[in-house]
Scaffold this motif. Sequence first.
Motif: not given
Length: 167
Positions: A7-8, A14-15, A36-37, A56-57
Motif C-alpha cells: 500500500x505504501x 506521507x502519513x 520506508x517511512x 510518516x515521511x
Amino acid sequence: MRNARDMIKAHKPSIFAVVEPRVSDRIAQRIVKKLSLSKVHIVDLIGFVDGIWIAWDDQDVAVDVIFSSQQVVHCVVKYGVTDLFVLIVIYASLTLKACKRLWLSFKEFAESNNLHWAIAGEFNDVLLMTEKFDGRRPSISRCRLFHDMISSYRLLDLGFQGSPYTW
C-alpha cells in the motif's frame, strides 16, 4: 506486513497509521523500520490488545505528537510552508464509559484550539445497526450516542473503500 508495504509503495502516503496491530512493541519497531517511512510513534499494547502506530515521511510533513494514550494520539501536522492541521488517530475502547471519556476529550480539544482536524482509526461503534455484519447486534441507544457525538462535533463520516474487515 507485506500488504502495508504494498500500500505504501502504491500510494506513497506521507502519513500511515495502523490501529490494533496485535504484535509486541519490539516486533512493531522492526516492522515499522521496513515501511520506508522515516519517523514513527507507537502506542504500547496492553497484552495484545489496543495499540496505535503512526509513521510518516519527515521529508513531506512535520508531525508533532502532542498527546498520546491507549485510545488516541493527537498530532499537529505541518505540510507546506504554513499549512497546519491536527490528525487524531484512535482505537476506541469497547466499553461505553471509556468511549464517553474519549468523546469528552474531543470536546475539550476542540475548545482549546482553532486548527482544522481529521480523525482516523477505529471508533468500535456504528452509526446504523446495518453497518454491523456479524456478531452481537449493537444497541440502538449506543448507536444514538455515537450519532450524537458525531453530530455535536460536526464530524463527517467519509466511509471506507475496500473490505469492511481487515483481518
